[in-house]
Design a protein around this motif. Structure first.
Motif, mmCIF file in Angstrom:
data_model
loop_
_atom_site.group_PDB
_atom_site.id
_atom_site.type_symbol
_atom_site.label_atom_id
_atom_site.label_comp_id
_atom_site.label_asym_id
_atom_site.label_seq_id
_atom_site.Cartn_x
_atom_site.Cartn_y
_atom_site.Cartn_z
ATOM 1 N N UNK A 74 -27.266 4.805 15.467
ATOM 2 C CA UNK A 74 -27.596 5.568 14.271
ATOM 3 C C UNK A 74 -28.597 6.674 14.606
ATOM 4 N N UNK A 75 -28.341 7.858 14.090
ATOM 5 C CA UNK A 75 -29.193 9.008 14.367
ATOM 6 C C UNK A 75 -28.590 9.958 15.379
ATOM 7 N N UNK A 76 -27.658 9.467 16.206
ATOM 8 C CA UNK A 76 -26.995 10.347 17.167
ATOM 9 C C UNK A 76 -26.103 11.362 16.444
ATOM 10 N N UNK A 77 -25.967 12.527 17.042
ATOM 11 C CA UNK A 77 -25.065 13.558 16.547
ATOM 12 C C UNK A 77 -23.788 13.486 17.375
ATOM 13 N N UNK A 78 -22.647 13.436 16.700
ATOM 14 C CA UNK A 78 -21.359 13.369 17.382
ATOM 15 C C UNK A 78 -20.562 14.631 17.084
ATOM 16 N N UNK A 79 -19.934 15.183 18.126
ATOM 17 C CA UNK A 79 -19.163 16.420 17.984
ATOM 18 C C UNK A 79 -17.808 16.270 18.663
ATOM 19 N N UNK A 80 -16.752 16.697 17.991
ATOM 20 C CA UNK A 80 -15.431 16.683 18.606
ATOM 21 C C UNK A 80 -15.334 17.832 19.607
ATOM 22 N N UNK A 81 -14.802 17.535 20.801
ATOM 23 C CA UNK A 81 -14.712 18.553 21.849
ATOM 24 C C UNK A 81 -13.277 18.811 22.285
ATOM 25 N N UNK A 82 -12.321 18.179 21.612
ATOM 26 C CA UNK A 82 -10.909 18.462 21.853
ATOM 27 C C UNK A 82 -10.189 18.552 20.517
ATOM 28 N N UNK A 83 -9.015 19.179 20.531
ATOM 29 C CA UNK A 83 -8.256 19.287 19.285
ATOM 30 C C UNK A 83 -8.955 20.194 18.296
ATOM 31 N N UNK A 88 -18.712 17.986 13.325
ATOM 32 C CA UNK A 88 -19.982 17.346 13.642
ATOM 33 C C UNK A 88 -20.358 16.350 12.545
ATOM 34 N N UNK A 89 -20.841 15.185 12.962
ATOM 35 C CA UNK A 89 -21.417 14.223 12.029
ATOM 36 C C UNK A 89 -22.718 13.702 12.622
ATOM 37 N N UNK A 90 -23.530 13.090 11.783
ATOM 38 C CA UNK A 90 -24.696 12.348 12.260
ATOM 39 C C UNK A 90 -24.464 10.891 11.928
ATOM 40 N N UNK A 91 -24.494 10.035 12.926
ATOM 41 C CA UNK A 91 -24.136 8.630 12.750
ATOM 42 C C UNK A 91 -25.191 7.906 11.916
ATOM 43 N N UNK A 92 -24.753 7.247 10.854
ATOM 44 C CA UNK A 92 -25.645 6.453 10.000
ATOM 45 C C UNK A 92 -24.904 5.215 9.515
ATOM 46 N N UNK A 93 -25.640 4.135 9.346
ATOM 47 C CA UNK A 93 -25.078 2.930 8.758
ATOM 48 C C UNK A 93 -24.148 2.144 9.653
ATOM 49 N N UNK A 94 -24.088 2.464 10.929
ATOM 50 C CA UNK A 94 -23.198 1.766 11.862
ATOM 51 C C UNK A 94 -23.989 0.846 12.785
ATOM 52 N N UNK A 95 -25.190 1.264 13.138
ATOM 53 C CA UNK A 95 -26.009 0.491 14.063
ATOM 54 C C UNK A 95 -25.757 0.943 15.479
#
Length: 210
Positions: A74-83, A88-95
């Motif tokens: 949680x708190x990491x920023x995720x970005x798609x790099x293909x397709x 972009x999202x910021x991970x929350x509520x997943x752990x």
């Protein structure tokens, strides 16, 4: 019209982050998909509307540990790099979870930068356009981790960053509430249509109608 934040100085995203990395496909390393366990995020999970866990799968804790380089929290920023690059999202509520090779993980480590501000900066439409302008490959568009790492971020005062992040978080919350109300209204409409168009509910005709 959305515009970039302007600043006197910029820093590269790689300079203010832990090592920016991507994931892999577990089956390539001999690990099977599981019916439960550690969430495994595919590029479809990084949607236009935010994190979509309906598109996720599961891997075992053993596989998660073996693929520890691509662990996300949680708190990491995720970005798609293909397709469809640049979502972009910021991970929350997943752990804690893991990601595949179509997603880059950005984890802000520099306390001069607010992770929420960096997330909002990366998620603005102009940044999406920028990434789309530098993609390689026609049949399978992609950007490299090096291009993600060299993305320029405005170095403005942390207090201003936090204020920007808070204001945009509030705006996103209001949008989410509107979407929820719209979804409820659509469900009510669908139920009403079913009742009316099947004749289960009848409406009285207006007086004087021909």
């Amino acid at each position: 019209m959305t515009t970039f934040v302007t600043a006197d100085a910029y820093v590269e995203l790689g300079e203010i982050s832990a090592f920016i990395t991507k994931g892999a496909t577990p089956t390539t390393y001999g690990f099977a998909w599981e019916s439960s366990g550690v969430p495994f995020l595919r590029s479809e999970c990084v949607s236009e509307r935010g994190l979509d866990m309906r598109q996720s799968m599961f891997i075992s804790p053993t596989a998660h540990q073996a693929l520890r380089r691509s662990k996300v929290v949680d708190g990491d920023i995720l970005m798609t790099i293909t397709g469809y690059v640049g979502r972009v999202i910021r991970l929350t509520g997943v752990g804690e979870a893991n990601i595949n090779q179509h997603i880059a993980r950005v984890r802000i480590k520099d306390n001069r930068f607010d992770p929420g501000y960096v997330y909002h900066y990366l998620s603005q439409p102009l940044m999406r356009e920028y990434y789309e302008s530098i993609i390689t490959g026609q049949a399978y568009p992609q950007i490299s981790l090096a291009q993600v790492r060299t993305t320029k971020i405005p170095a403005i005062p942390i207090e201003e960053q936090q204020a920007i992040a808070a204001a945009l978080d509030d705006a996103n919350h209001e949008i989410d509430l509107i979407h929820q109300r719209l979804a409820k209204a659509q469900c009510v409409k669908q139920g009403l249509m079913q009742q009316l168009l099947t004749g289960r509910t009848r409406l009285p005709a207006k007086e004087g109608a021909a």
